[in-house]
Scaffold this active site. Structure first.
Site, mmCIF file in Angstrom:
data_model
loop_
_atom_site.group_PDB
_atom_site.id
_atom_site.type_symbol
_atom_site.label_atom_id
_atom_site.label_comp_id
_atom_site.label_asym_id
_atom_site.label_seq_id
_atom_site.Cartn_x
_atom_site.Cartn_y
_atom_site.Cartn_z
ATOM 1 N NE ARG A 45 47.221 19.039 63.767
ATOM 2 C CZ ARG A 45 48.007 19.309 62.725
ATOM 3 N NH1 ARG A 45 48.411 18.320 61.925
ATOM 4 N NH2 ARG A 45 48.410 20.547 62.490
ATOM 5 C CG HIS B 162 52.924 15.218 62.702
ATOM 6 N ND1 HIS B 162 52.033 15.692 63.620
ATOM 7 C CD2 HIS B 162 52.758 16.013 61.603
ATOM 8 C CE1 HIS B 162 51.365 16.718 63.129
ATOM 9 N NE2 HIS B 162 51.799 16.921 61.878
HETATM 10 P P1 NDP Z 1 41.792 23.255 54.539
HETATM 11 O O1 NDP Z 1 41.364 24.201 55.584
HETATM 12 O O2 NDP Z 1 42.273 23.758 53.233
HETATM 13 O O3 NDP Z 1 40.606 22.235 54.211
HETATM 14 C C1 NDP Z 1 39.789 21.704 55.204
HETATM 15 C C2 NDP Z 1 38.701 20.869 54.560
HETATM 16 O O4 NDP Z 1 38.014 20.142 55.604
HETATM 17 C C3 NDP Z 1 37.642 21.694 53.823
HETATM 18 O O5 NDP Z 1 37.241 21.034 52.653
HETATM 19 C C4 NDP Z 1 36.491 21.739 54.829
HETATM 20 O O6 NDP Z 1 35.213 21.819 54.251
HETATM 21 C C5 NDP Z 1 36.621 20.370 55.471
HETATM 22 N N1 NDP Z 1 35.953 20.370 56.777
HETATM 23 C C6 NDP Z 1 36.208 21.137 57.860
HETATM 24 N N2 NDP Z 1 35.347 20.846 58.858
HETATM 25 C C7 NDP Z 1 34.519 19.895 58.377
HETATM 26 C C8 NDP Z 1 33.419 19.200 58.926
HETATM 27 N N3 NDP Z 1 32.971 19.417 60.174
HETATM 28 N N4 NDP Z 1 32.798 18.279 58.152
HETATM 29 C C9 NDP Z 1 33.217 18.064 56.887
HETATM 30 N N5 NDP Z 1 34.250 18.692 56.304
HETATM 31 C C10 NDP Z 1 34.902 19.598 57.046
HETATM 32 O O7 NDP Z 1 42.897 22.316 55.220
HETATM 33 P P2 NDP Z 1 44.195 21.652 54.546
HETATM 34 O O8 NDP Z 1 43.776 20.789 53.419
HETATM 35 O O9 NDP Z 1 45.244 22.677 54.298
HETATM 36 O O10 NDP Z 1 44.734 20.761 55.781
HETATM 37 C C11 NDP Z 1 43.925 19.787 56.387
HETATM 38 C C12 NDP Z 1 44.582 19.301 57.682
HETATM 39 O O11 NDP Z 1 45.680 18.443 57.400
HETATM 40 C C13 NDP Z 1 45.208 20.370 58.580
HETATM 41 O O12 NDP Z 1 44.227 21.047 59.334
HETATM 42 C C14 NDP Z 1 46.131 19.557 59.454
HETATM 43 O O13 NDP Z 1 45.452 19.083 60.592
HETATM 44 C C15 NDP Z 1 46.479 18.335 58.581
HETATM 45 N N6 NDP Z 1 47.892 18.332 58.212
HETATM 46 C C16 NDP Z 1 48.677 17.269 58.594
HETATM 47 C C17 NDP Z 1 49.991 17.211 58.225
HETATM 48 C C18 NDP Z 1 50.826 16.027 58.567
HETATM 49 O O14 NDP Z 1 52.037 16.077 58.379
HETATM 50 N N7 NDP Z 1 50.268 14.939 59.011
HETATM 51 C C19 NDP Z 1 50.628 18.283 57.474
HETATM 52 C C20 NDP Z 1 49.732 19.346 57.087
HETATM 53 C C21 NDP Z 1 48.413 19.365 57.460
HETATM 54 P P3 NDP Z 1 34.732 23.121 53.439
HETATM 55 O O15 NDP Z 1 35.483 23.054 52.128
HETATM 56 O O16 NDP Z 1 33.285 22.938 53.274
HETATM 57 O O17 NDP Z 1 35.123 24.304 54.267
HETATM 58 C C1 OXD Z 2 50.800 20.993 59.652
HETATM 59 C C2 OXD Z 2 51.458 19.831 60.183
HETATM 60 O O1 OXD Z 2 49.723 21.324 60.111
HETATM 61 O O2 OXD Z 2 52.678 19.743 60.053
HETATM 62 O O3 OXD Z 2 51.360 21.601 58.726
HETATM 63 O O4 OXD Z 2 50.810 18.947 60.721
#
Ligand code: NDP
Ligand code: OXD
Length: 309
Positions: free
Chosen positions: A224, A272
């Site tokens: 993000r 994006h």
């Molecule tokens: P998940 O919820 O599956 O994974 C999140 C990961 O981040 C987990 O490993 C979690 O740790 C870690 N995390 C969360 N908070 C912290 C912190 N404070 N410090 C360290 N690690 C942390 O998310 P996804 O993989 O499905 O997606 C990740 C992000 O990608 C989405 O939230 C979205 O913002 C972005 N995204 C962007 C897209 C784009 O087109 N650019 C498309 C899709 C998603 P733990 O395992 O310990 O819980």
């Molecule tokens: C998502 C994105 O969160 O598109 O899936 O960014």
């Protein structure tokens, strides 16, 4: 009758309505709030929220996000008993993995440098390394971070991961928490951000973090725009602490005209499009989760509303 209300892209709504009619006729699929009785709506699928609409859904039980992230949904509008579920579906994962692999290779092979040399009419060379001589570190080891790491390993990059609680991933050394962040960052030639945007992670891509990377490292932000402190990135690129940045996200989106990122020779921007919710596959993940809701089973991708992801 139980209903699900879809908001957003009308074309997607009509397509999904047809799939629900075939596969889940017991749930009425509404393409707009005016298409049926709102007291029947127990499920809402949305990308962003409208306060007026939420107030008209007295029996809402579950909010499904169209995307993998939920930060774009203003959850302060949603009563605390409503459960929130993010999208986990093969279309988002596959497109994200492809993007991260492409971005890592582009930075690894100095494509931003060659593009700017081309524009200047110059024919010059940078050193060529093997992927096996480059370390890519991924912040966030969830659905998308883990899948991206697998592809990076297949491309022969050395890989590292970092998350809140740590993970066991064969072939990737993983670090956890603030205490291990420095050890992780100190080895990353290319850093990929795949964290959710929460109070804890907002602004994490800052001067303080950049100075902990090896000099000349590069950044890929596919999470993000709110993760990045923009002036700190410009300063790190201009000082040579960072070499390149590939950014798929910005804050706000679209990035305003005239923003310094547009013309910066060391920055590559995309609007994006890294991980895309695919109409044809995401509807099946949604149906599977609605079935779980009806059966009282745990969802795939339920968000902890306290934690924010
Ligand atoms: P998940 O919820 O599956 O994974 C999140 C990961 O981040 C987990 O490993 C979690 O740790 C870690 N995390 C969360 N908070 C912290 C912190 N404070 N410090 C360290 N690690 C942390 O998310 P996804 O993989 O499905 O997606 C990740 C992000 O990608 C989405 O939230 C979205 O913002 C972005 N995204 C962007 C897209 C784009 O087109 N650019 C498309 C899709 C998603 P733990 O395992 O310990 O819980
Ligand atoms: C998502 C994105 O969160 O598109 O899936 O960014």
């Amino acid at each position: 009758m139980t209903a699900i209300l879809h908001t957003g892209d009308p074309e997607r709504g009509v397509l999904w309505q047809g799939v629900f009619a075939e596969q889940m006729p017991e749930v009425q699929f509404l393409c707009s709030p005016d298409a049926g009785a709102l007291q029947d709506v127990r499920y809402l699928i949305a990308w962003t929220l409208d306060a007026g609409l939420i107030a008209r859904l007295p029996n809402l039980e579950v909010l499904f996000s169209i995307g993998a992230g939920v930060d774009q949904l203003d959850l302060s509008l949603v009563p605390p008993h409503v459960r929130v579920v993010r999208m986990i579906e093969s279309g988002i994962t596959t497109t994200m993995v492809e993007y991260v692999a492409m971005a890592a290779l582009m930075l690894h092979r100095d494509i931003p440098f060659y593009l700017s040399e081309q524009r200047e009419g110059r024919w010059s060379h940078a050193d060529v390394l093997l992927c096996s001589e480059r370390t890519v570190g991924v912040m966030g080891l969830g659905e998308l971070g883990k899948a991206s790491l697998q592809r990076l390993r297949e491309q022969d990059f050395r890989t590292l991961g970092w998350s809140r609680s740590g993970a066991e991933i064969e072939g990737t050394r993983c670090y956890s928490g603030d205490e291990q962040l420095g050890a992780f960052l100190g080895q990353c030639d290319i850093l990929v951000c795949l964290l959710p945007l929460t109070d804890e992670t907002r602004g994490i891509l800052s001067r303080e973090l950049f100075t902990r990377l090896p000099r000349g490292a590069s950044l890929i932000n596919v999470a993000r725009g709110g993760h990045l402190v923009e002036p700190d990135l410009l300063e790190a690129l201009d000082s040579g602490q960072l070499r390149y940045a590939m950014l798929d996200v910005a804050d706000p989106e679209p990035l305003p005209a005239g923003h310094p990122f547009y013309g910066h020779p060391a920055i590559m921007l995309t609007p994006h499009i890294a991980g895309v919710t695919r109409k044809d596959t995401a509807v099946h993940s949604l149906i599977a989760n609605v079935r779980r809701a009806l059966a009282g089973e745990p969802f795939e991708g339920e968000v902890d509303r306290q934690r924010g992801y």
